[in-house]
Design a protein around this motif. Structure first.
Motif, mmCIF file in Angstrom:
data_model
loop_
_atom_site.group_PDB
_atom_site.id
_atom_site.type_symbol
_atom_site.label_atom_id
_atom_site.label_comp_id
_atom_site.label_asym_id
_atom_site.label_seq_id
_atom_site.Cartn_x
_atom_site.Cartn_y
_atom_site.Cartn_z
ATOM 1 N N ALA A 111 -4.874 9.838 -7.582
ATOM 2 C CA ALA A 111 -5.917 9.522 -6.612
ATOM 3 C C ALA A 111 -7.266 9.355 -7.287
ATOM 4 O O ALA A 111 -7.500 9.854 -8.383
ATOM 5 C CB ALA A 111 -6.009 10.634 -5.560
ATOM 6 N N GLN A 134 -4.709 1.704 -10.477
ATOM 7 C CA GLN A 134 -3.316 1.764 -10.048
ATOM 8 C C GLN A 134 -3.002 0.844 -8.867
ATOM 9 O O GLN A 134 -1.923 0.891 -8.316
ATOM 10 C CB GLN A 134 -2.936 3.200 -9.718
ATOM 11 C CG GLN A 134 -2.987 4.079 -10.943
ATOM 12 C CD GLN A 134 -2.203 5.348 -10.753
ATOM 13 O OE1 GLN A 134 -2.098 5.878 -9.660
ATOM 14 N NE2 GLN A 134 -1.638 5.825 -11.833
ATOM 15 N N ASP A 175 0.647 -3.256 -2.195
ATOM 16 C CA ASP A 175 0.727 -1.957 -1.549
ATOM 17 C C ASP A 175 2.186 -1.540 -1.469
ATOM 18 O O ASP A 175 3.079 -2.385 -1.389
ATOM 19 C CB ASP A 175 0.133 -2.014 -0.135
ATOM 20 C CG ASP A 175 -1.367 -2.182 -0.160
ATOM 21 O OD1 ASP A 175 -2.015 -1.545 -1.008
ATOM 22 O OD2 ASP A 175 -1.885 -2.949 0.676
ATOM 23 N N GLN A 226 0.268 -3.274 -10.502
ATOM 24 C CA GLN A 226 1.397 -2.796 -11.300
ATOM 25 C C GLN A 226 2.079 -3.980 -11.944
ATOM 26 O O GLN A 226 2.483 -4.928 -11.251
ATOM 27 C CB GLN A 226 2.394 -2.033 -10.427
ATOM 28 C CG GLN A 226 1.829 -0.768 -9.847
ATOM 29 C CD GLN A 226 2.820 -0.093 -8.912
ATOM 30 O OE1 GLN A 226 3.808 -0.663 -8.507
ATOM 31 N NE2 GLN A 226 2.530 1.143 -8.585
ATOM 32 N N GLN A 228 -5.104 7.935 -1.812
ATOM 33 C CA GLN A 228 -6.135 6.941 -2.125
ATOM 34 C C GLN A 228 -6.064 6.674 -3.625
ATOM 35 O O GLN A 228 -6.692 7.369 -4.424
ATOM 36 C CB GLN A 228 -7.520 7.450 -1.713
ATOM 37 C CG GLN A 228 -7.658 7.695 -0.234
ATOM 38 C CD GLN A 228 -7.465 6.415 0.565
ATOM 39 O OE1 GLN A 228 -8.101 5.412 0.315
ATOM 40 N NE2 GLN A 228 -6.561 6.462 1.533
ATOM 41 N N ARG A 229 -5.275 5.686 -4.020
ATOM 42 C CA ARG A 229 -4.999 5.411 -5.425
ATOM 43 C C ARG A 229 -6.244 5.043 -6.217
ATOM 44 O O ARG A 229 -7.165 4.411 -5.704
ATOM 45 C CB ARG A 229 -4.011 4.243 -5.558
ATOM 46 C CG ARG A 229 -2.638 4.552 -5.046
ATOM 47 C CD ARG A 229 -1.736 3.349 -5.168
ATOM 48 N NE ARG A 229 -2.168 2.310 -4.228
ATOM 49 C CZ ARG A 229 -1.770 1.047 -4.273
ATOM 50 N NH1 ARG A 229 -0.943 0.640 -5.211
ATOM 51 N NH2 ARG A 229 -2.190 0.179 -3.392
ATOM 52 N N GLN A 230 -6.230 5.429 -7.483
ATOM 53 C CA GLN A 230 -7.275 4.998 -8.403
ATOM 54 C C GLN A 230 -7.252 3.471 -8.476
ATOM 55 O O GLN A 230 -6.190 2.846 -8.368
ATOM 56 C CB GLN A 230 -7.026 5.564 -9.803
ATOM 57 C CG GLN A 230 -7.193 7.045 -9.905
ATOM 58 C CD GLN A 230 -6.926 7.571 -11.307
ATOM 59 O OE1 GLN A 230 -6.543 6.841 -12.208
ATOM 60 N NE2 GLN A 230 -7.126 8.865 -11.479
ATOM 61 N N ILE A 254 1.309 8.462 -9.373
ATOM 62 C CA ILE A 254 0.246 7.813 -8.618
ATOM 63 C C ILE A 254 -0.893 8.822 -8.565
ATOM 64 O O ILE A 254 -0.724 9.916 -8.020
ATOM 65 C CB ILE A 254 0.693 7.465 -7.180
ATOM 66 C CG1 ILE A 254 1.957 6.609 -7.191
ATOM 67 C CG2 ILE A 254 -0.453 6.778 -6.428
ATOM 68 C CD1 ILE A 254 2.610 6.471 -5.821
#
Length: 149
Positions: A77, A21, A30, A24, A16-18, A75
């Motif tokens: 979270a 992030q 995704d 890009q 579960q990316r911040q 990456i």
């Protein structure tokens, strides 16, 4: 409990990316299954950090010129919390132990935490990249150069 293991492709898809992030180089996107597989199984190394079983980071060194150069990537979270120190120390150890001549990362100038983290893992700001990426933001190229080889 914090564990660090070789990354599996599904780890990069499950994290579960911040919020910072999700974009890009100015592009919101995704990761595809093929991209995750390339990170986990391609040239270089990739690691998954778990805290109490939850994925809190995927990170590694993706070799752009095998045996010579790599891009450092991470990456993180949401709610990485107390695992942040272990993640940072692991990244710093892997960069310092690498036999590669050059390791680099591109970070956003407007996000001081990105620059600070690059420096904490052993990279140094080297060049300003003005109007870089999809949204023409200023970025900083950070690098680690192995001296003496």
């Amino acid at each position: 409990m914090i564990t660090i293991d070789p990354m599996k492709p599904h780890d990069a898809l499950a994290i579960q990316r911040q919020a910072s992030q999700l974009v890009q180089l100015g592009i919101e996107r995704d990761m595809s299954v093929d991209e995750a597989r390339a990170l986990a199984e391609g040239n270089g190394e990739a690691w998954t950090v778990r805290q109490d079983g939850r994925i809190v980071a995927c990170l590694g060194l993706k070799e752009t010129f095998p045996g010579a150069q790599a891009v450092a990537w991470a990456i993180l979270a949401e709610r990485v919390g107390a695992a942040h120190l272990a993640i940072t120390r692991h990244a710093r150890r892997r960069i310092a132990a690498s036999g590669l001549a050059r390791i680099e990362a591109i970070v956003r100038e407007a996000v001081p935490a990105e620059i600070a983290w690059a420096m904490l893992v052993g990279l140094k700001p080297a060049h300003v990249l003005r109007r870089f990426g999809q949204t023409s933001e200023t970025h900083i190229l950070c690098e680690y150069i192995r001296e003496g080889d």
